[in-house]
Enzyme design. Structure first.
Site, PDB file in Angstrom:
ATOM      1  N   GLY A   1      33.264  39.579  45.445  1.00  0.00           N
ATOM      2  CA  GLY A   1      32.077  39.328  46.161  1.00  0.00           C
ATOM      3  C   GLY A   1      31.669  40.699  47.146  1.00  0.00           C
TER       4      GLY A   1
ATOM      5  N   ASN B   1      29.454  43.083  46.890  1.00  0.00           N
ATOM      6  CA  ASN B   1      28.179  44.100  47.115  1.00  0.00           C
ATOM      7  C   ASN B   1      27.243  43.515  48.293  1.00  0.00           C
ATOM      8  OD1 ASN B   1      27.682  41.345  45.516  1.00  0.00           O
ATOM      9  ND2 ASN B   1      25.709  41.921  45.872  1.00  0.00           N
ATOM     10  N   THR B   2      27.868  42.655  49.035  1.00  0.00           N
ATOM     11  CA  THR B   2      27.033  42.363  50.053  1.00  0.00           C
ATOM     12  C   THR B   2      27.689  41.368  51.093  1.00  0.00           C
ATOM     13  OG1 THR B   2      24.930  41.151  50.909  1.00  0.00           O
ATOM     14  CG2 THR B   2      26.449  39.836  49.219  1.00  0.00           C
ATOM     15  N   GLY B   3      27.225  41.442  52.494  1.00  0.00           N
ATOM     16  CA  GLY B   3      27.918  40.791  53.523  1.00  0.00           C
ATOM     17  C   GLY B   3      29.177  41.219  53.849  1.00  0.00           C
TER      18      GLY B   3
ATOM     19  N   TYR C   1      31.364  21.493  49.882  1.00  0.00           N
ATOM     20  CA  TYR C   1      31.823  22.843  50.429  1.00  0.00           C
ATOM     21  C   TYR C   1      33.057  22.664  51.192  1.00  0.00           C
ATOM     22  CZ  TYR C   1      31.498  27.031  53.324  1.00  0.00           C
ATOM     23  OH  TYR C   1      32.033  28.292  54.236  1.00  0.00           O
TER      24      TYR C   1
END
Length: 382
Positions: A72, A74-76, A227
């Protein structure tokens, strides 16, 4: 009010908020514009935010010649973690679902850090097949894997299913990383001393593992509890894996990075509230950190000399904390490992030796789940 007194007040408020899962997790989606604020106030705001949110990684260690795999990215938080570790000399493998975004992020990082060794690779954590293909490519192309950062995640999604029929939050946040880590264990052992870092969340404190209904087939779907279950699973997985890796030179730790302004909270809908955006945003801005600051905890666990040999721990930003009581349940951790192994198609006995199994070779258990859990969707935004 003096600056020191204001800092103390914010500390108290911050700690209160951190004990409230709903407020803490909702803070993710808020950001605050300082465009029209006087420079002196801006400076005070940044000082307070830096103080409350944990600040930057204190270690200046470089990682020249070391290979880091980040999911993950590509962002944040993942993107800023990749950028910081590339700046420190690492060979960075960015595993992402959206290759267009991943390649753009890798190109940007190469340009900003002048490190040419930043690569994009396709990885969809909502697909067992994609995970196996990604792991196989890593094993074939990389001489070693020194750090694995299980960063990707989804939060409070609708009642979606992964490609293999798992609840998307449990499937992506836990099962996907569980399988990936196991498939790369031999490479991590060969590269020892090496590190595994699992991004968890404060949300685990109200999580519960429902072994009778992990995929929400028998009860009404609750996206918040789904979650929380996945985040508790992250911590239990961390502790069980650390136990199983004892003496191998591979360490594994979990970290709550704090409340970070990323795309993770896009499904909560809370950012659409006029009250939240107009009235609460200035307050939230003191507690919400940027992705750059949010990445500091992952960077710290990845490079800090202090973390050498430390394993099986839970960190709140860069401070070790004891996780919730249910996260310390050794029997639950063992049982979750066994159930997860069956769901993703790993043989319980000798599963590490079977990590080279082909992408088509997962067990009947996973295929059965795929058939019985309804229509599948791919996780978005990883």
């Amino acid at each position: 009010m003096s600056l020191l007194m204001l800092v103390h007040v914010v500390e108290v408020v911050s700690e209160t908020c951190r004990c409230n899962y709903i407020l803490s997790e909702s803070l993710i989606v808020f950001s605050y514009s300082l465009r029209y604020v006087p420079p002196a106030v801006k400076a005070s705001h940044l000082i307070l935010q830096n103080h409350v949110t944990g600040g930057r990684c204190p270690s200046k260690a470089t990682i020249n010649g070391k290979t880091v795999v980040i999911t993950g990215a590509n962002t944040g938080i993942g993107k800023d973690t990749a950028r910081e570790l590339a700046k420190r000399g690492g060979r960075i493998i960015m595993g992402c679902r959206d290759m267009e975004k991943c390649e753009a992020a890798a190109k940007e990082i190469r340009g900003k850090t002048l490190n040419p060794h930043v690569y994009s690779r396709r990885l969809d954590l909502a697909s067992m097949k994609s995970i196996r293909e990604f792991a196989e490519r890593i094993k074939q192309e990389e001489q070693h894997v020194d750090v694995l950062i299980n960063n990707a995640g989804v939060m409070r999604c609708p009642a979606w299913k992964t490609e293999d029929g798992f609840d998307v939050q449990f499937g992506v946040n836990h099962l996907g990383h569980f399988l990936l880590t196991n498939l790369l264990l031999d490479k991590l052992k060969e590269s020892a001393p090496s590190r595994v870092i699992n991004l968890a969340s404060l949300a685990h404190v109200v999580g519960k593992i429902d072994f009778e209904d992990l995929n929400w087939e028998k009860k009404k779907f609750d996206t918040k509890q789904a979650y929380c279950q996945s985040k508790l699973a992250n911590v239990l997985f961390t502790r069980e894996l650390a136990k199983r890796l004892h003496g191998t030179g591979v360490t594994v730790n979990a970290v709550h990075p704090g409340v970070v302004a990323t795309e993770l909270g896009r499904h909560t809908g809370l950012h659409q509230s006029q009250f939240s955006s107009s009235v609460l945003s200035p307050f939230f801005s003191l507690l919400v950190k940027s992705p750059e600051l949010g990445a500091q905890s992952s960077v710290y666990l990845a490079v800090s000399e202090e973390m050498e040999g430390v394993t099986g721990r839970y960190y709140d930003v860069m401070t070790e904390k004891e996780p919730a009581p249910q996260a310390l349940d050794e029997e639950a951790a063992r049982r979750l490992w066994e159930v997860s192994s069956k769901l993703v198609g790993l043989e319980e006995e000798g599963q590490h030796d079977k990590s080279s199994t082909s992408a088509e070779g997962w067990s009947k258990a996973a295929q059965t789940q795929r058939q019985t859990l309804g229509p599948a969707v791919s996780a978005a935004g990883l």
